[in-house]
Design a protein around this motif. Structure first.
Motif, PDB file in Angstrom:
ATOM      1  N   PHE A  60       5.664  -5.666  -7.141  1.00  0.00           N
ATOM      2  CA  PHE A  60       4.465  -5.831  -7.954  1.00  0.00           C
ATOM      3  C   PHE A  60       4.850  -6.218  -9.386  1.00  0.00           C
ATOM      4  O   PHE A  60       5.650  -5.539 -10.028  1.00  0.00           O
ATOM      5  N   ASP A  61       4.255  -7.304  -9.874  1.00  0.00           N
ATOM      6  CA  ASP A  61       4.494  -7.712 -11.251  1.00  0.00           C
ATOM      7  C   ASP A  61       3.916  -6.701 -12.232  1.00  0.00           C
ATOM      8  O   ASP A  61       4.421  -6.539 -13.344  1.00  0.00           O
ATOM      9  N   HIS A  62       2.839  -6.043 -11.818  1.00  0.00           N
ATOM     10  CA  HIS A  62       2.170  -5.073 -12.691  1.00  0.00           C
ATOM     11  C   HIS A  62       1.652  -3.926 -11.837  1.00  0.00           C
ATOM     12  O   HIS A  62       1.048  -4.147 -10.785  1.00  0.00           O
TER      13      HIS A  62
ATOM     14  N   GLN B 273       6.472  -7.940  -1.810  1.00  0.00           N
ATOM     15  CA  GLN B 273       7.664  -8.759  -1.994  1.00  0.00           C
ATOM     16  C   GLN B 273       7.542 -10.088  -1.259  1.00  0.00           C
ATOM     17  O   GLN B 273       8.021 -11.124  -1.738  1.00  0.00           O
ATOM     18  N   ALA B 274       6.881 -10.069  -0.103  1.00  0.00           N
ATOM     19  CA  ALA B 274       6.670 -11.314   0.638  1.00  0.00           C
ATOM     20  C   ALA B 274       5.752 -12.251  -0.146  1.00  0.00           C
ATOM     21  O   ALA B 274       5.993 -13.461  -0.221  1.00  0.00           O
ATOM     22  N   PHE B 275       4.693 -11.703  -0.733  1.00  0.00           N
ATOM     23  CA  PHE B 275       3.781 -12.534  -1.519  1.00  0.00           C
ATOM     24  C   PHE B 275       4.442 -13.020  -2.806  1.00  0.00           C
ATOM     25  O   PHE B 275       4.256 -14.169  -3.215  1.00  0.00           O
ATOM     26  N   LYS B 276       5.214 -12.169  -3.439  1.00  0.00           N
ATOM     27  CA  LYS B 276       5.907 -12.568  -4.664  1.00  0.00           C
ATOM     28  C   LYS B 276       6.895 -13.697  -4.374  1.00  0.00           C
ATOM     29  O   LYS B 276       6.999 -14.669  -5.142  1.00  0.00           O
ATOM     30  N   ALA B 277       7.616 -13.589  -3.261  1.00  0.00           N
ATOM     31  CA  ALA B 277       8.581 -14.623  -2.890  1.00  0.00           C
ATOM     32  C   ALA B 277       7.899 -15.956  -2.605  1.00  0.00           C
ATOM     33  O   ALA B 277       8.522 -17.013  -2.728  1.00  0.00           O
ATOM     34  N   ALA B 278       6.610 -15.891  -2.241  1.00  0.00           N
ATOM     35  CA  ALA B 278       5.851 -17.109  -1.942  1.00  0.00           C
ATOM     36  C   ALA B 278       5.184 -17.701  -3.181  1.00  0.00           C
ATOM     37  O   ALA B 278       4.406 -18.650  -3.065  1.00  0.00           O
ATOM     38  N   GLY B 279       5.476 -17.146  -4.357  1.00  0.00           N
ATOM     39  CA  GLY B 279       4.952 -17.701  -5.588  1.00  0.00           C
ATOM     40  C   GLY B 279       3.677 -17.062  -6.098  1.00  0.00           C
ATOM     41  O   GLY B 279       3.054 -17.567  -7.036  1.00  0.00           O
TER      42      GLY B 279
ATOM     43  N   PRO C 268       1.789  -8.760   9.144  1.00  0.00           N
ATOM     44  CA  PRO C 268       1.907 -10.044   9.842  1.00  0.00           C
ATOM     45  C   PRO C 268       0.622 -10.874   9.799  1.00  0.00           C
ATOM     46  O   PRO C 268       0.682 -12.105   9.732  1.00  0.00           O
ATOM     47  N   THR C 269      -0.532 -10.223   9.795  1.00  0.00           N
ATOM     48  CA  THR C 269      -1.794 -10.969   9.780  1.00  0.00           C
ATOM     49  C   THR C 269      -2.025 -11.647   8.440  1.00  0.00           C
ATOM     50  O   THR C 269      -2.429 -12.823   8.385  1.00  0.00           O
ATOM     51  N   LEU C 270      -1.766 -10.944   7.351  1.00  0.00           N
ATOM     52  CA  LEU C 270      -2.010 -11.513   6.027  1.00  0.00           C
ATOM     53  C   LEU C 270      -1.062 -12.668   5.713  1.00  0.00           C
ATOM     54  O   LEU C 270      -1.476 -13.677   5.130  1.00  0.00           O
ATOM     55  N   ILE C 271       0.196 -12.540   6.085  1.00  0.00           N
ATOM     56  CA  ILE C 271       1.113 -13.651   5.805  1.00  0.00           C
ATOM     57  C   ILE C 271       0.803 -14.835   6.716  1.00  0.00           C
ATOM     58  O   ILE C 271       0.987 -15.994   6.322  1.00  0.00           O
ATOM     59  N   ASP C 272       0.313 -14.584   7.907  1.00  0.00           N
ATOM     60  CA  ASP C 272      -0.116 -15.648   8.812  1.00  0.00           C
ATOM     61  C   ASP C 272      -1.309 -16.379   8.211  1.00  0.00           C
ATOM     62  O   ASP C 272      -1.343 -17.619   8.141  1.00  0.00           O
ATOM     63  N   ALA C 273      -2.297 -15.631   7.733  1.00  0.00           N
ATOM     64  CA  ALA C 273      -3.492 -16.230   7.142  1.00  0.00           C
ATOM     65  C   ALA C 273      -3.155 -17.021   5.884  1.00  0.00           C
ATOM     66  O   ALA C 273      -3.717 -18.101   5.636  1.00  0.00           O
ATOM     67  N   ALA C 274      -2.236 -16.507   5.078  1.00  0.00           N
ATOM     68  CA  ALA C 274      -1.876 -17.160   3.817  1.00  0.00           C
ATOM     69  C   ALA C 274      -0.857 -18.277   4.005  1.00  0.00           C
ATOM     70  O   ALA C 274      -0.624 -19.065   3.085  1.00  0.00           O
ATOM     71  N   GLY C 275      -0.247 -18.319   5.173  1.00  0.00           N
ATOM     72  CA  GLY C 275       0.743 -19.355   5.435  1.00  0.00           C
ATOM     73  C   GLY C 275       2.039 -19.159   4.690  1.00  0.00           C
ATOM     74  O   GLY C 275       2.660 -20.111   4.220  1.00  0.00           O
ATOM     75  N   ILE C 276       2.471 -17.902   4.587  1.00  0.00           N
ATOM     76  CA  ILE C 276       3.731 -17.623   3.887  1.00  0.00           C
ATOM     77  C   ILE C 276       4.730 -16.992   4.851  1.00  0.00           C
ATOM     78  O   ILE C 276       4.368 -16.542   5.948  1.00  0.00           O
ATOM     79  N   GLU C 277       5.979 -16.944   4.428  1.00  0.00           N
ATOM     80  CA  GLU C 277       7.055 -16.446   5.287  1.00  0.00           C
ATOM     81  C   GLU C 277       7.163 -14.925   5.214  1.00  0.00           C
ATOM     82  O   GLU C 277       6.791 -14.308   4.219  1.00  0.00           O
ATOM     83  N   ARG C 278       7.724 -14.333   6.245  1.00  0.00           N
ATOM     84  CA  ARG C 278       7.911 -12.885   6.291  1.00  0.00           C
ATOM     85  C   ARG C 278       9.105 -12.435   5.456  1.00  0.00           C
ATOM     86  O   ARG C 278       9.271 -11.238   5.179  1.00  0.00           O
TER      87      ARG C 278
END
Length: 505
Positions: free
Chosen positions: A151-153, A120-126, A333-343
């Motif tokens: 998940f979209d799929h 959901q965090a990645f989806k919210a980040a586009g 927390p590590t993956l969103i930090d690396a990708a530069g997206i919000e929690r």
């Protein structure tokens, strides 16, 4: 005339500056804003030594490549059982908080749908978000399905393990293979099918968006099944279980290679953060935990210290081995930090970002990482591991090990370092009251053996128990002949151990 030319020159220079400076800022902003694709790969029930980069006889060239071209996470810890590890991965929080320290069924206690989880965090980040593989977080209703949770799929299975060819839940003989909530009856080896779907998703994605692909394989969880041509590669292994197990890992590694190749064909592999880890230590059937103590289900090193690696050439130096203490709770927390997206709406993490340690080699101190089974709690800090009973008033002696010098956990130092043991014990206090409501695996709340345990572990009784009440009625006994004949897949008039599922435990 010269003044006119100079005036025009300066005017043109100013105009050029006004154009170039914003353009450079725009390019820099776009470069900074460009987000990596993420491919998150999880294997199941593999032993510490069951990868090539740990000296295994099993061929894992694609996993080895992640280490050679990225960083090996040498002290990566998961929970000792499938479902708790997945809870920690999806939430960044301790599964103790949700009362999930044992495998969950498709319709039993599930990860609450109110939780804001990793996809959901990645989806919210586009991001486009895909999952192909094992869910095992419970699905009490439609809202808990993966394709309803970010998940979209989604393509794969919901339970803990399935037959690799029939795609049925091996305990209930029911089809457990679906695409976006709809059962699909397909032929093929499940490991290959999961990779095939992942390749299709990568090839058909929206190129204007980054993608997040979660690929949790069923391999190498029982039942031990693999393509014969792959098993033949390991004919020099005399133990049959080990031979088939090796082929399962080999086939999974090849599947991983096909997915990464598909990403590479699009020219974005080096812009993709790839992370691999195993969900818990190896089980008895075929796995090899090497020099680590015990295995799956235990909070000793063989149960929770797992193979892990990360590759992203744009940000991670190649060929490194990180000794940073890292847990599965740290991945969100590590993956969103690396990708530069919000929690987003995620609750406070128990894990923390270790991205600076992975990217730059900076050492990150930890107050303590808490890992638990239904029976015991372990606290990891630096070189130390403290283990105590999960019951607050237990009289069982606690243990303390230096797991860097003694990964086999042969020398208990609790008696020699009582102050350190006491200090680490304090870190369990927040969780002990929660543990009181979690029954030890295979026991009821009062500690007595549950009647259903025998039935859950006996595939023959399960096959005959049509209404799942842990009893055989006269009607069910009358149907026994037909059911046993149905189990006889090769129609030789006999029931082999494989047909009974005895090799699957």
């Amino acid at each position: 005339m010269k003044r006119l030319h100079l005036t025009r020159f300066f005017n043109n220079l100013i105009a050029l500056t006004l154009f170039v400076v914003p353009t450079c800022r725009l390019i820099a902003a776009e470069s900074k804003a460009k987000k990596p694709n993420v491919v998150l790969i999880v294997s199941d029930d593999m032993g510490w030594k069951d990868v090539g980069f740990h000296g295994s006889e099993i061929q894992t060239p694609n996993l080895d490549r992640l280490v050679a071209e990225g960083v090996e996470l040498d002290r990566f810890y998961a929970y000792p059982i499938c479902s708790p590890t997945r809870v920690a991965l999806m939430t960044g929080r301790s599964p103790i908080r949700y009362g999930i320290l044992s495998p969950v069924g498709k319709s039993s206690k599930a990860l609450p749908v109110e939780e804001f989880i990793l996809p959901q965090a990645f989806k919210a980040a586009g991001y486009e978000t895909f999952m192909t593989g094992k869910w095992h977080l419970g699905v009490p209703d439609e809202t808990a399905m993966p394709h309803r949770r970010g998940f979209d799929h989604y393509y794969g299975f919901l339970s803990g393990f399935i037959d690799y060819y029939t795609h049925t839940d091996t305990r209930r003989r029911q089809l457990d293979w679906m695409r976006n909530g709809k059962l699909v009856n397909e032929e093929g080896y499940s490991t290959d099918l999961l990779a095939d779907e992942a390749v299709r998703l990568v090839e058909g994605r929206d190129r204007a968006k980054p993608f997040f692909l979660y690929l949790p394989f069923g391999a190498a969880h029982t039942p031990l099944q693999a393509p014969e041509k792959v098993i033949a590669k390991y004919n020099d292994i005399t133990d049959r279980d080990r031979r088939v197990y090796a082929a399962m890992v080999d086939a999974m590694d090849s599947a991983i290679g096909r997915v990464l190749e598909a990403v590479g064909k699009q020219g974005v592999l080096d812009d993709t953060l790839v992370i691999y880890f195993n969900d818990n230590g190896g089980a008895r059937a075929g796995a090899d935990n090497g020099h680590l103590a015990k295995g799956k289900g235990s909070v000793y090193e063989g149960g929770i210290r797992v193979a892990a690696a990360m590759r992203w050439p744009a940000a991670i130096p190649a060929g490194k081995k990180s000794s940073q203490l890292t847990s599965v709770m740290d991945l969100f927390p590590t993956l969103i930090d690396a990708a530069g997206i919000e929690r987003g709406q995620a609750k406070p993490f128990d894990g923390r970002s270790v991205w600076p340690a992975i990217k730059d080699g900076k050492k990150i101190g930890r107050d303590g990482v808490v890992i638990a089974s239904p029976q015991e709690i372990a606290v990891l800090r630096g070189q130390w591991k403290y283990i105590r009973s999960a019951r607050e008033n237990s009289q069982r002696a606690s243990r303390l090990f230096d797991v860097v010098k003694d990964p086999g956990e042969t020398t208990d130092l609790a008696g020699k370092k009582p102050d350190l043991a006491g200090e680490l014990d304090k870190l369990t206090r927040e969780f002990l009251p929660m543990m009181a409501n979690i029954a030890p695996r295979g026991r009821g709340q009062g500690g007595s053996r549950t009647r259903g345990l025998l039935w859950r572990n006996d595939p023959l009784l399960i096959a005959l128990d049509e209404n799942r009440d842990s009893q055989l009625s006269a009607t069910e006994l009358g149907q026994a002949d037909a059911k046993l004949r149905a189990l006889d897949r090769n129609k030789d008039g006999k029931l082999s151990a494989d047909e009974l599922g005895l090799r699957r435990r």
